[in-house]
Design a protein around this motif. Structure first.
Motif, mmCIF file in Angstrom:
data_model
loop_
_atom_site.group_PDB
_atom_site.id
_atom_site.type_symbol
_atom_site.label_atom_id
_atom_site.label_comp_id
_atom_site.label_asym_id
_atom_site.label_seq_id
_atom_site.Cartn_x
_atom_site.Cartn_y
_atom_site.Cartn_z
ATOM 1 N N ARG A 1 49.718 60.885 36.589
ATOM 2 C CA ARG A 1 50.806 61.513 36.100
ATOM 3 C C ARG A 1 52.126 60.711 36.040
ATOM 4 N N SER A 2 52.132 59.659 35.401
ATOM 5 C CA SER A 2 53.234 58.856 35.062
ATOM 6 C C SER A 2 53.544 58.407 33.635
ATOM 7 N N GLU A 3 54.661 57.817 33.288
ATOM 8 C CA GLU A 3 54.918 57.350 32.089
ATOM 9 C C GLU A 3 54.194 55.819 32.006
ATOM 10 N N ALA A 4 54.041 55.185 33.097
ATOM 11 C CA ALA A 4 53.431 53.915 33.432
ATOM 12 C C ALA A 4 54.424 52.679 32.577
ATOM 13 N N SER A 5 55.796 53.060 33.078
ATOM 14 C CA SER A 5 56.590 52.086 32.071
ATOM 15 C C SER A 5 56.620 50.690 32.477
ATOM 16 N N HIS A 6 55.961 50.353 33.638
ATOM 17 C CA HIS A 6 55.719 48.937 34.245
ATOM 18 C C HIS A 6 54.826 48.403 33.421
ATOM 19 N N VAL A 7 53.805 49.044 32.526
ATOM 20 C CA VAL A 7 53.249 48.391 31.361
ATOM 21 C C VAL A 7 53.946 48.546 30.210
ATOM 22 N N ASP A 8 54.675 47.077 30.304
ATOM 23 C CA ASP A 8 55.342 46.982 29.182
ATOM 24 C C ASP A 8 54.822 46.006 28.006
ATOM 25 N N ARG A 9 53.745 45.448 28.017
ATOM 26 C CA ARG A 9 53.283 44.492 27.033
ATOM 27 C C ARG A 9 51.656 44.551 27.180
ATOM 28 N N ILE A 10 51.057 44.071 26.132
ATOM 29 C CA ILE A 10 49.459 43.871 26.108
ATOM 30 C C ILE A 10 49.252 42.501 25.595
ATOM 31 N N SER A 11 48.262 41.843 26.145
ATOM 32 C CA SER A 11 47.932 40.347 25.472
ATOM 33 C C SER A 11 46.753 40.217 24.963
ATOM 34 N N LEU A 12 46.185 39.539 24.077
ATOM 35 C CA LEU A 12 45.105 39.279 23.693
ATOM 36 C C LEU A 12 44.465 38.496 24.776
ATOM 37 N N HIS A 13 42.956 38.912 25.150
ATOM 38 C CA HIS A 13 42.338 38.192 26.310
ATOM 39 C C HIS A 13 41.444 37.162 25.504
ATOM 40 N N ASP A 14 42.119 35.764 25.564
ATOM 41 C CA ASP A 14 41.525 34.924 24.650
ATOM 42 C C ASP A 14 40.524 34.285 25.586
ATOM 43 N N VAL A 15 39.235 34.786 25.055
ATOM 44 C CA VAL A 15 37.913 34.277 25.559
ATOM 45 C C VAL A 15 37.775 32.773 25.169
ATOM 46 N N ALA A 16 37.824 33.027 23.935
ATOM 47 C CA ALA A 16 37.607 31.460 23.185
ATOM 48 C C ALA A 16 38.384 30.337 23.652
ATOM 49 N N GLY A 17 39.424 30.666 24.520
ATOM 50 C CA GLY A 17 40.239 29.412 24.859
ATOM 51 C C GLY A 17 39.859 28.869 26.454
ATOM 52 N N ALA A 18 38.971 29.680 26.962
ATOM 53 C CA ALA A 18 38.628 29.195 28.127
ATOM 54 C C ALA A 18 37.209 28.597 28.160
ATOM 55 N N MET A 19 36.768 27.806 29.065
ATOM 56 C CA MET A 19 35.550 27.421 29.209
ATOM 57 C C MET A 19 34.503 28.598 29.788
ATOM 58 N N VAL A 20 33.417 28.531 29.193
ATOM 59 C CA VAL A 20 32.408 29.531 29.427
ATOM 60 C C VAL A 20 31.594 29.144 30.795
ATOM 61 N N LEU A 21 31.973 30.394 31.579
ATOM 62 C CA LEU A 21 31.183 30.041 32.997
ATOM 63 C C LEU A 21 30.272 31.478 32.969
ATOM 64 N N ASP A 22 29.074 31.336 33.049
ATOM 65 C CA ASP A 22 28.183 32.571 33.298
ATOM 66 C C ASP A 22 28.131 33.094 34.660
ATOM 67 N N GLU A 23 27.532 34.166 34.962
ATOM 68 C CA GLU A 23 27.733 34.745 36.563
ATOM 69 C C GLU A 23 26.923 33.555 37.300
ATOM 70 N N ALA A 24 25.875 33.187 37.010
ATOM 71 C CA ALA A 24 25.158 32.382 37.636
ATOM 72 C C ALA A 24 25.857 30.735 38.105
ATOM 73 N N THR A 25 26.374 30.464 37.198
ATOM 74 C CA THR A 25 27.506 29.194 37.362
ATOM 75 C C THR A 25 28.520 29.631 38.268
ATOM 76 N N ARG A 26 29.175 30.524 38.109
ATOM 77 C CA ARG A 26 30.400 31.240 38.964
ATOM 78 C C ARG A 26 29.736 31.141 40.395
ATOM 79 N N GLY A 27 28.879 31.892 40.517
ATOM 80 C CA GLY A 27 28.176 32.115 41.909
ATOM 81 C C GLY A 27 27.742 30.953 42.685
ATOM 82 N N ASN A 28 26.957 30.052 41.854
ATOM 83 C CA ASN A 28 26.573 28.533 42.519
ATOM 84 C C ASN A 28 27.599 27.659 42.795
ATOM 85 N N LEU A 29 28.564 27.769 41.890
ATOM 86 C CA LEU A 29 29.825 26.795 42.169
ATOM 87 C C LEU A 29 30.920 27.485 43.353
#
Length: 529
Positions: A301-329
Motif C-alpha cells: 500500500r505504498s508508492e515504493a519511491s525507494h525503487v528509483d531505477r531498474i537495471s538489466l540483469h546481465d547474465v552474459a557478463g558473468a560466469m555460468v555456474l549451474d546449481e550443482a557447481t554452486r552447491g559443490n563449491l
C-alpha cells in the motif's frame, strides 16, 4: 464448533460455511449489487445466500468477513484493541502453526473459532506464518474510536509474503530477499527481480526454459510470481521443481501484459521509455518487471519511491555456474547443513556493514568475465591491502553507518519510525568523511565512489537538528522532535510536561505586568484557569 469436511467448515450457529471458495464466491455482498445491477440467476442466488449467511452477525464480524473477502488467500490478522485476532479457518491454521490457544467467539451453536496475538509482538508471529509459506494480511484501525457504538473503520495496511519482507527482524541482514516475477514466452521468458527491503530492481530475458529456471534458482528468490493462466501448467510445475525453496504464487494475467507493464514502469520512473535502463526490445523482461513492481505497491500500500531505477540483469557478463557447481563449491552455503558458516562467503566476508555483506555475496554468485572490470576490482583490493591505515580508518567510519538501503526502504514504505530517522542522520553525517578518504585513493574504483557521497550534507544537518537524539520506538509516544528545533513546540511541551512550573511563572509574570501583588492563578470547573 462445527464440522470439518473435505470442502471446508460449517458453523451452524453463525450459519456460515467457510470453505476454500467461500470468500471468493460467497462474500460478494455490497459489490455484486453495485458492479452488476442485474446479475444472472445463479449470481443472484449466491448474493442472497451470502446476505442470509452474514446478515445476522455483529457489525464487527460483518466487517471482518468483508475484508476477508478481499484477501481470501491470506491469513487475515484483524486488529481489535491490543490484539490481532484471526477467525474461522485462519484461526485453525494459525493456532496450530503458532502454538497458541484456539478459543471461540460466542458460545454454544454460535461458536466461531478464533485466536489472537498481542499487537506489540506481531512481527514474530508473522515471521512464523510467512516461513510456513503463507500470506499474511494485516488489517488495522485507520481511525480513532469515537463516541457511541459506531464501528471503527479498518483497512488492510499491508500484505506480508515471503518476497515482501521489509522488517529487519524478519530478514537476514547479509542476504537479499528477492521477489521474482516470471513472464513466460513461447520458449524461455523474462524475469523481474525486486528486493522490497533495499529497492534493488533487475530485469532479464532468457531464450530457453532451462536457462530461465537456472537463473531464477541462482538468484535465490524467496517468492515467485507467475501469471494466473500459467499457475497450473507444466512449466510452472517445472519452475517449482527447479526452485524447491521458493514459494510460487499466481498473479493477475493482465499485470504481465508487456504494453501495460511498460506504461506502468514509465509512470513510476517518470520516463518516456525504458531504453535508457537497457530494456529496449525486451518485452518479456519488461512484462515481468512491471508485474513485480505492481505487486510491491499493492501488497505494501505504498508508492515504493525507494525503487528509483531498474537495471538489466546481465547474465552474459558473468560466469555460468549451474546449481550443482554452486552447491559443490559451497559458495554461499555449506552442503552439510546449508549454513553460511564454513562456506566460501563465510570465510571471505569481513565486511563491517550489512550492505557490504550483501554486495560480496552477489559478486561471488556472479563471477566477472570482463578483464577490465576484474582489473579495476583487483586494483582497489590491492590498494586497501597495502594501505593498512586507510583500511582501518575506513572500517571505523563504516561501522558507524547503518544499513541505509533497508533503512530508507522502510521509511519510503511508511513502516519506519523516528529511530530510523536518527540512524539516517547519524549515517549521513559520516558520509563526507568516507568520501574524503576515498577521494585520496589511487584506484579508480575507490575514487569514483567519493563524489556521490558528498551531496547530502543539507539533509543530514536538517535531520540532526530536527530528530531527538534518543527517540521512542513508536510514533505515538511523542518526544520525536529535538529540543530547540521549534520554539513554539518546545513551549507546548514544557506546558504539557512541566505545567505547575509554567503556572508559577505565569503568575509571577502577571503580577509584574499588572502590579497586583496578591494576583493568583487558580482553577475552577466553571471558568478553568
Amino acid at each position: 464448533m462445527g464440522g470439518r469436511g473435505r470442502e471446508g467448515l460449517w458453523y451452524p450457529g453463525a450459519r456460515v460455511f467457510a470453505g476454500p471458495n467461500f470468500f471468493r464466491e460467497e462474500l460478494r455482498v455490497g459489490t455484486a449489487a453495485s458492479d452488476n445491477p442485474e446479475p444472472a440467476s445463479g449470481e443472484r442466488a449466491t448474493v442472497q445466500k451470502s446476505e442470509r449467511a452474514i446478515g445476522h452477525l455483529t457489525p464487527m464480524m460483518r466487517q471482518y468477513l468483508e475484508v476477508k473477502g478481499q484477501h481470501p488467500d491470506a491469513v487475515l490478522m484483524f486488529r481489535l484493541g491490543d490484539f490481532y485476532e484471526m477467525f474461522f479457518e485462519d484461526a485453525l491454521k494459525a493456532s496450530e502453526l503458532l502454538q497458541i490457544t484456539l478459543t471461540s467467539r460466542s458460545k454454544g451453536d454460535e461458536r466461531i473459532p478464533m485466536c489472537g496475538v498481542p499487537f506489540h509482538a506481531v512481527k514474530g508471529y508473522v515471521a512464523k506464518l510467512v516461513a510456513a509459506g503463507l500470506k499474511v494480511a494485516l488489517c488495522d484501525q485507520v481511525e480513532e474510536p469515537g463516541k457511541g457504538n459506531q464501528i471503527v473503520r479498518r483497512e488492510v495496511t499491508r500484505v506480508v509474503t515471503p518476497g515482501m519482507l521489509v522488517d529487519d527482524d524478519l530478514l537476514d541482514a547479509r542476504a537479499n530477499n528477492f521477489l521474482c516475477a516470471v513472464a513466460f514466452g513461447a520458449e524461455g521468458g523474462g524475469l523481474g527481480l525486486l528486493d522490497a527491503s533495499t529497492g534493488e530492481f533487475f530485469a532479464a530475458e532468457l531464450g530457453s526454459d532451462a536457462a530461465l529456471f537456472e537463473e531464477i534458482a541462482r538468484t535465490g528468490a524467496r517468492e515467485l510470481l507467475v501469471p494466473q493462466g500459467f499457475a497450473s501448467s507444466e512449466r510452472a510445475a517445472a519452475l517449482s521443481r527447479a526452485c524447491p525453496e521458493s514459494i510460487v504464487n499466481p498473479y493477475a494475467d493482465e499485470a504481465f501484459e508487456a504494453a501495460r507493464a511498460e506504461a506502468y514502469l514509465n509512470a513510476h520512473f517518470a520516463t518516456r521509455g525504458l531504453d535508457g535502463f537497457g530494456l529496449g526490445g525486451l518485452p518479456k523482461a519488461i512484462a515481468a518487471a512491471g508485474a513485480a513492481l505492481r505487486y510491491l505497491k499493492e501488497t505494501q500500500r505504498s508508492e515504493a519511491s525507494h525503487v528509483d531505477r531498474i537495471s538489466l540483469h546481465d547474465v552474459a557478463g558473468a560466469m555460468v555456474l549451474d546449481e550443482a557447481t554452486r552447491g559443490n563449491l559451497e559458495i554461499l552455503r555449506t552442503l552439510r547443513d546449508g549454513k553460511r558458516k564454513g562456506s566460501l562467503l563465510g570465510l571471505l566476508d569481513r565486511s563491517v556493514t550489512a550492505m557490504g555483506g550483501r554486495r560480496l555475496a552477489r559478486w561471488l554468485s556472479y563471477p566477472l568475465l570482463d578483464l577490465e572490470e576484474i582489473g579495476r576490482r583487483l586494483d582497489a583490493v590491492g590498494e586497501l591491502c597495502e594501505r593498512a591505515v586507510l583500511r582501518e580508518e575506513l572500517s571505523a567510519l563504516l561501522r558507524e553507518i547503518a544499513d541505509l538501503e533497508r533503512l530508507t526502504a522502510r521509511l519510503s514504505l511508511g513502516q519506519g519510525n523516528a529511530r530510523d530517522l536518527r540512524a539516517l542522520a547519524s549515517s549521513l553525517l559520516r558520509l563526507p568523511e568516507v568520501a574524503a578518504k576515498l577521494d585520496s585513493c589511487g584506484a579508480a574504483l575507490l575514487r569514483g565512489l567519493a563524489a556521490p557521497l558528498g551531496g547530502l550534507t543539507e539533509l543530514a544537518a536538517l535531520l540532526d537538528r530536527a530528530v531527538a537524539l534518543e527517540p521512542p520506538a513508536t510514533l505515538k509516544e511523542g518526544g520525536l522532535v529535538r529540543e530547540g528545533y521549534d520554539p513554539e513546540l518546545d513551549r507546548l511541551v514544557e506546558i504539557a510536561t512541566r505545567g505547575k512550573d509554567f503556572l508559577l511563572k505565569l503568575e509571577a509574570d502577571e503580577r509584574a505586568r499588572t502590579g497586583i501583588g496578591s494576583l493568583k492563578v487558580r482553577y475552577n470547573r466553571v471558568f478553568g484557569y
